[in-house]
Scaffold this motif. Sequence first.
Motif, PDB file in Angstrom:
ATOM      1  N   TYR A 212       0.855  -1.173  -0.112  1.00  0.00           N
ATOM      2  CA  TYR A 212       0.004   0.071  -0.193  1.00  0.00           C
ATOM      3  C   TYR A 212       0.853   1.354   0.017  1.00  0.00           C
ATOM      4  O   TYR A 212       1.792   1.337   0.699  1.00  0.00           O
ATOM      5  CB  TYR A 212      -0.979  -0.070   1.036  1.00  0.00           C
ATOM      6  CG  TYR A 212      -1.829   1.146   1.316  1.00  0.00           C
ATOM      7  CD1 TYR A 212      -2.524   1.700   0.287  1.00  0.00           C
ATOM      8  CD2 TYR A 212      -1.842   1.987   2.524  1.00  0.00           C
ATOM      9  CE1 TYR A 212      -3.563   2.684   0.455  1.00  0.00           C
ATOM     10  CE2 TYR A 212      -2.885   3.177   2.671  1.00  0.00           C
ATOM     11  CZ  TYR A 212      -3.405   3.324   1.725  1.00  0.00           C
ATOM     12  OH  TYR A 212      -4.220   4.643   1.722  1.00  0.00           O
ATOM     13  N   LEU A 219      -2.886   1.138  -4.567  1.00  0.00           N
ATOM     14  CA  LEU A 219      -1.982  -0.346  -4.606  1.00  0.00           C
ATOM     15  C   LEU A 219      -0.742  -0.235  -5.605  1.00  0.00           C
ATOM     16  O   LEU A 219      -0.934   0.078  -6.534  1.00  0.00           O
ATOM     17  CB  LEU A 219      -3.102  -1.268  -5.054  1.00  0.00           C
ATOM     18  CG  LEU A 219      -2.612  -2.734  -5.366  1.00  0.00           C
ATOM     19  CD1 LEU A 219      -2.104  -3.297  -3.996  1.00  0.00           C
ATOM     20  CD2 LEU A 219      -3.593  -3.708  -6.137  1.00  0.00           C
ATOM     21  N   THR A 248      -3.471  -6.234   1.347  1.00  0.00           N
ATOM     22  CA  THR A 248      -3.022  -6.807   0.125  1.00  0.00           C
ATOM     23  C   THR A 248      -2.875  -8.303   0.360  1.00  0.00           C
ATOM     24  O   THR A 248      -2.273  -8.612   1.423  1.00  0.00           O
ATOM     25  CB  THR A 248      -1.987  -6.205  -0.612  1.00  0.00           C
ATOM     26  OG1 THR A 248      -0.712  -6.543  -0.050  1.00  0.00           O
ATOM     27  CG2 THR A 248      -2.131  -4.752  -0.562  1.00  0.00           C
ATOM     28  N   TYR A 261      -7.220  -7.113  -2.607  1.00  0.00           N
ATOM     29  CA  TYR A 261      -7.251  -5.837  -1.857  1.00  0.00           C
ATOM     30  C   TYR A 261      -8.442  -5.148  -1.406  1.00  0.00           C
ATOM     31  O   TYR A 261      -9.661  -5.609  -1.837  1.00  0.00           O
ATOM     32  CB  TYR A 261      -6.209  -5.003  -2.498  1.00  0.00           C
ATOM     33  CG  TYR A 261      -6.515  -4.663  -3.553  1.00  0.00           C
ATOM     34  CD1 TYR A 261      -7.217  -3.241  -3.762  1.00  0.00           C
ATOM     35  CD2 TYR A 261      -6.421  -5.267  -4.647  1.00  0.00           C
ATOM     36  CE1 TYR A 261      -7.587  -2.614  -5.118  1.00  0.00           C
ATOM     37  CE2 TYR A 261      -6.749  -4.767  -6.075  1.00  0.00           C
ATOM     38  CZ  TYR A 261      -7.497  -3.509  -6.250  1.00  0.00           C
ATOM     39  OH  TYR A 261      -7.731  -2.963  -7.259  1.00  0.00           O
TER      40      TYR A 261
END
Length: 536
Positions: A212, A219, A248, A261
């Motif tokens: 992140y 992402l 994630t 995610y």
Amino acid sequence: MKLFYPFSKVLLVLSAILVIKNSSAQTWGTPVVIETPFGTGGNTGQYSSMEIVNGNPAMAYYDVTHLSLIYIRASNSDGSAWNAPVVVDAIGTVGQYASLAVINGNPAIAYYDATNLDVKYIRANDVNGTSWGTPVTVEATGSVGQYLSMKSINGNPAITYYDASNSALTFCRASDASGTVWNTPVDLDVTGTVGQYTSLDTINGNPAVSYYDATNSSLKYIRSTDVDGLTWSASVTIDLTNTVGQYTSLESVNGRPAITYYDATNSALRYVRAADATGITWNTPIDLDLTGTVGQYNSLKVVNGFPAVSYYDATNTALKYFRATDANGDIWLAPVSVDAAGTTGQYTCLNIVDGNPAITYYDVSNTNLRFVRATDTDGAVWGTPASFDVTGDVGEYSSAVLANGFPAVAYQNVANLDLVFVRALDATGSSWGTSVNVDATGSVGAYLSAYIVNGNPAIAYYDATNTALKFVRAADANGTTWNTPVNIDITGTTGQYTSLCVINGNPAIAYYDATNSALKYVRSTDANGSAYTCDS
């Protein structure tokens, strides 16, 4: 403040023996409560990580109550019964962000040391994880080690983690197969605040990481150009629509990297798969679940050839699971609510256990680690687990005996400060009877020691209210009913750290006299423990 429990961290007793029963009447069964050696009822099960260890499922997790790292492994391949948990590290506040992997044949765990703000690593001395080596500090510069993920990279353990001091994504790989010595950490991305919610995997032969980017709320993905992770390509921004990229989970899906995610803006679970084998270009992300606030604590795994994911539904405070209908994850089935009793389903970890999908997760309502496994390879039908003891904060100062051929446990119920005894209903401990309050007068049951005395279970223990040593023996071989407790020594503060045994036919107790800072010994004058003579 870190609490100290003298016997509960040494005596790892029969406190986690569970059984799964099949049920075709419901889609998902009741989860298994995984015990800690401190007893169930404490706050355990956060940051859980599951792996197959020597053929059986195993888990590493954080015990919030005792601020410790715990490991537990099933005694069979399907996770229907479990061995006693092991306290792996209890020095300071340790065990958050645990990541379990098999390293050079033995289980190993990477985790965060919150006391020293370090990233730590520890590996078992055997293939099952019965005993563990000394923890190794991988990096101690600044505040490092949160959001970590460990994998075996080209034969050696490697860890990605967040460097909070520099707001950076960091990678470190050991210089040997067991993780005894570690190389200098490498910063993979230092642009802005990056590196939270990392997931490490081997993609097309080389290590890769999803993570992140908090500065850009996006992402990101990065992959090494070599098998050891010495040099890395430029990072790729996969999704920057809204605030996305937390929680994630990276996995190779049909030969290409894929990631599940959390989309924080839309409170949704998302899935994206690369358009090539290395992850240079990526396809358009897919919204998997948009109903309510869903997608946190997700875990991606290939289940029977198709991608599947477990995750937390915050709106319904439930654990959810669903699986794609194709190998690429282009089309997905409807989500299934696996466990909706109370608030449950955080910190999920999805894996394949004896051929079928299984999930470990945190039950917030009961503050326990749980385990549930499907009875089929796709996860369409799930078994019905059973629990051991989940009432209050129980299990400290526990001691196990074999009572009339079946395992039994004496322990203190910390919530009520009572002395409790429970005996299994079979020789393997797969099911258990109703617990019995042996002594509930005042604060009793600490520093206990159980033994079979003249055919019946008996317990020596500390009475904190009267600062005295006590002894009690059951009236029958099963421990169904108990006699009146006997005061053995009531002089000053005495009776801690007890050890009960039978000496020359009669019960005897060694214990600590706190008033005189002395070790004491007492032996009964009869075989049942009705009368005693004290010696200092």
